[in-house]
Design a protein around this motif. Structure first.
Motif, PDB file in Angstrom:
ATOM      1  N   ASN A 126      43.949  43.060  49.488  1.00  0.00           N
ATOM      2  CA  ASN A 126      43.190  41.975  48.866  1.00  0.00           C
ATOM      3  C   ASN A 126      43.711  40.656  49.435  1.00  0.00           C
ATOM      4  N   TYR A 127      42.809  39.879  50.026  1.00  0.00           N
ATOM      5  CA  TYR A 127      43.164  38.567  50.564  1.00  0.00           C
ATOM      6  C   TYR A 127      42.661  37.499  49.600  1.00  0.00           C
ATOM      7  N   VAL A 128      43.562  36.611  49.202  1.00  0.00           N
ATOM      8  CA  VAL A 128      43.239  35.558  48.242  1.00  0.00           C
ATOM      9  C   VAL A 128      43.341  34.219  48.964  1.00  0.00           C
ATOM     10  N   LEU A 129      42.224  33.487  49.021  1.00  0.00           N
ATOM     11  CA  LEU A 129      42.177  32.198  49.699  1.00  0.00           C
ATOM     12  C   LEU A 129      41.950  31.119  48.646  1.00  0.00           C
ATOM     13  N   VAL A 130      42.971  30.287  48.425  1.00  0.00           N
ATOM     14  CA  VAL A 130      42.957  29.321  47.336  1.00  0.00           C
ATOM     15  C   VAL A 130      42.574  27.938  47.864  1.00  0.00           C
ATOM     16  N   ASP A 131      41.514  27.382  47.313  1.00  0.00           N
ATOM     17  CA  ASP A 131      41.097  26.008  47.599  1.00  0.00           C
ATOM     18  C   ASP A 131      41.917  25.092  46.689  1.00  0.00           C
ATOM     19  N   TYR A 132      43.077  24.655  47.188  1.00  0.00           N
ATOM     20  CA  TYR A 132      44.013  23.936  46.328  1.00  0.00           C
ATOM     21  C   TYR A 132      43.543  22.522  45.997  1.00  0.00           C
ATOM     22  N   GLU A 133      42.607  22.008  46.756  1.00  0.00           N
ATOM     23  CA  GLU A 133      42.002  20.720  46.398  1.00  0.00           C
ATOM     24  C   GLU A 133      41.153  20.861  45.138  1.00  0.00           C
ATOM     25  N   ASN A 134      40.582  22.033  44.972  1.00  0.00           N
ATOM     26  CA  ASN A 134      39.640  22.272  43.882  1.00  0.00           C
ATOM     27  C   ASN A 134      40.287  22.937  42.674  1.00  0.00           C
ATOM     28  N   VAL A 135      41.236  23.838  42.933  1.00  0.00           N
ATOM     29  CA  VAL A 135      41.899  24.590  41.870  1.00  0.00           C
ATOM     30  C   VAL A 135      43.403  24.570  42.134  1.00  0.00           C
ATOM     31  N   GLN A 136      44.184  24.174  41.147  1.00  0.00           N
ATOM     32  CA  GLN A 136      45.642  24.233  41.255  1.00  0.00           C
ATOM     33  C   GLN A 136      46.147  25.314  40.298  1.00  0.00           C
ATOM     34  N   PRO A 137      46.325  26.531  40.814  1.00  0.00           N
ATOM     35  CA  PRO A 137      46.749  27.626  39.933  1.00  0.00           C
ATOM     36  C   PRO A 137      48.122  27.351  39.336  1.00  0.00           C
ATOM     37  N   LEU A 138      48.320  27.790  38.126  1.00  0.00           N
ATOM     38  CA  LEU A 138      49.640  27.729  37.517  1.00  0.00           C
ATOM     39  C   LEU A 138      50.567  28.721  38.219  1.00  0.00           C
ATOM     40  N   ALA A 139      51.841  28.398  38.229  1.00  0.00           N
ATOM     41  CA  ALA A 139      52.810  29.251  38.915  1.00  0.00           C
ATOM     42  C   ALA A 139      52.742  30.686  38.407  1.00  0.00           C
ATOM     43  N   GLU A 140      52.590  30.840  37.077  1.00  0.00           N
ATOM     44  CA  GLU A 140      52.595  32.198  36.525  1.00  0.00           C
ATOM     45  C   GLU A 140      51.394  33.033  36.974  1.00  0.00           C
ATOM     46  N   SER A 141      50.308  32.367  37.369  1.00  0.00           N
ATOM     47  CA  SER A 141      49.150  33.128  37.829  1.00  0.00           C
ATOM     48  C   SER A 141      49.444  33.836  39.153  1.00  0.00           C
ATOM     49  N   LEU A 142      50.390  33.299  39.940  1.00  0.00           N
ATOM     50  CA  LEU A 142      50.760  33.970  41.178  1.00  0.00           C
ATOM     51  C   LEU A 142      51.458  35.296  40.912  1.00  0.00           C
ATOM     52  N   ASP A 143      52.056  35.443  39.734  1.00  0.00           N
ATOM     53  CA  ASP A 143      52.696  36.708  39.392  1.00  0.00           C
ATOM     54  C   ASP A 143      51.682  37.847  39.340  1.00  0.00           C
ATOM     55  N   GLU A 144      50.413  37.504  39.095  1.00  0.00           N
ATOM     56  CA  GLU A 144      49.355  38.524  39.026  1.00  0.00           C
ATOM     57  C   GLU A 144      49.044  39.107  40.403  1.00  0.00           C
ATOM     58  N   VAL A 145      49.424  38.394  41.473  1.00  0.00           N
ATOM     59  CA  VAL A 145      49.104  38.842  42.832  1.00  0.00           C
ATOM     60  C   VAL A 145      50.371  38.925  43.680  1.00  0.00           C
ATOM     61  N   ALA A 146      51.485  39.278  43.033  1.00  0.00           N
ATOM     62  CA  ALA A 146      52.781  39.229  43.704  1.00  0.00           C
ATOM     63  C   ALA A 146      53.124  40.487  44.489  1.00  0.00           C
ATOM     64  N   ASP A 147      52.374  41.591  44.317  1.00  0.00           N
ATOM     65  CA  ASP A 147      52.771  42.821  44.990  1.00  0.00           C
ATOM     66  C   ASP A 147      52.135  42.927  46.375  1.00  0.00           C
ATOM     67  N   GLU A 148      52.482  44.014  47.064  1.00  0.00           N
ATOM     68  CA  GLU A 148      52.082  44.186  48.469  1.00  0.00           C
ATOM     69  C   GLU A 148      50.579  44.317  48.667  1.00  0.00           C
ATOM     70  N   GLN A 149      49.840  44.551  47.604  1.00  0.00           N
ATOM     71  CA  GLN A 149      48.397  44.713  47.711  1.00  0.00           C
ATOM     72  C   GLN A 149      47.692  43.401  48.065  1.00  0.00           C
TER      73      GLN A 149
END
Length: 201
Positions: A4-27
């Motif tokens: 799964n490739y996640v491409l974050v538009d950081y100008e538009n959305v600033q994810p909270l740090a804890e949300s990165l924990d949801e995508v922290a594994d090798e997948q």
């Protein structure tokens, strides 16, 4: 396991740090596209980003042109899709301007979706859903799928194992997988003899 490739538009959305924990594994591999005038990222966000086990990258946009960041995401999306066409792609943005491009890519059989937050990524939502279920509930959910009249039913025990893994998107631990499979095999709807599966009508 498909990537799964996640491409974050950081100008538009600033994810909270804890949300990165949801995508922290090798997948997952996470790409964060940062605007030219965005000179600060929070310590918590950067710290969480560094813990991503599937890899990640910051892409700093050098210019200030209109939609410059959007074009960068579109370019990376195309490159990644060429490299790994069977993967899943998620553009994290509230900007609906991406939608015509993503629709075109879906017509080309690229599995891509725009979500407003990392928590909206389908596999992330699915993980949260099944994390609240015990093995019995997971088994019942799989049996409900098998009971549907138009469902493809595995004819062998090996095929049953493969179907169960696919149904839960390979998100179950080995121990839990065996518990769910045991519940399914012991149900009144399924009987297995000599490796062959029969179903009660």
């Amino acid at each position: 396991m498909l990537k799964n490739y996640v491409l974050v538009d950081y100008e538009n959305v600033q994810p909270l740090a804890e949300s990165l924990d949801e995508v922290a594994d090798e997948q997952f591999s996470v790409f964060v596209f940062v605007g030219n005038s965005q000179n600060r990222l929070s310590y918590d966000f950067v710290s969480s980003f560094q813990r991503l086990r599937g890899g990640g990258e910051y892409i700093k946009i050098s210019g200030n042109g209109k939609n410059a960041l959007d074009f960068h995401i579109a370019c990376y999306l195309g490159v990644l899709a060429m490299k790994d066409p069977k993967a899943y792609f998620h553009v994290v943005s509230k900007d609906t301007g991406y939608d015509p491009l993503l629709e075109h890519l879906r017509e080309k059989t690229i599995r891509v979706k725009r979500v407003a937050a990392i928590e909206g990524i389908p596999v992330v939502k699915f993980r949260k859903e099944i994390s609240k279920m015990n093995p019995r509930q997971k088994g019942e959910k799989f049996l409900a799928r098998l009971r549907k009249g138009n469902a493809s039913r595995p004819a062998s025990e090996q095929a049953m194992r493969s179907a169960l893994r696919a149904f839960y998107q390979r998100q179950l631990s080995d121990e839990e997988f065996e518990q769910v499979l045991r519940f399914v095999k012991n149900s009144e709807f399924v009987s297995i003899a000599d490796g062959k599966v029969a179903y009660a009508e």
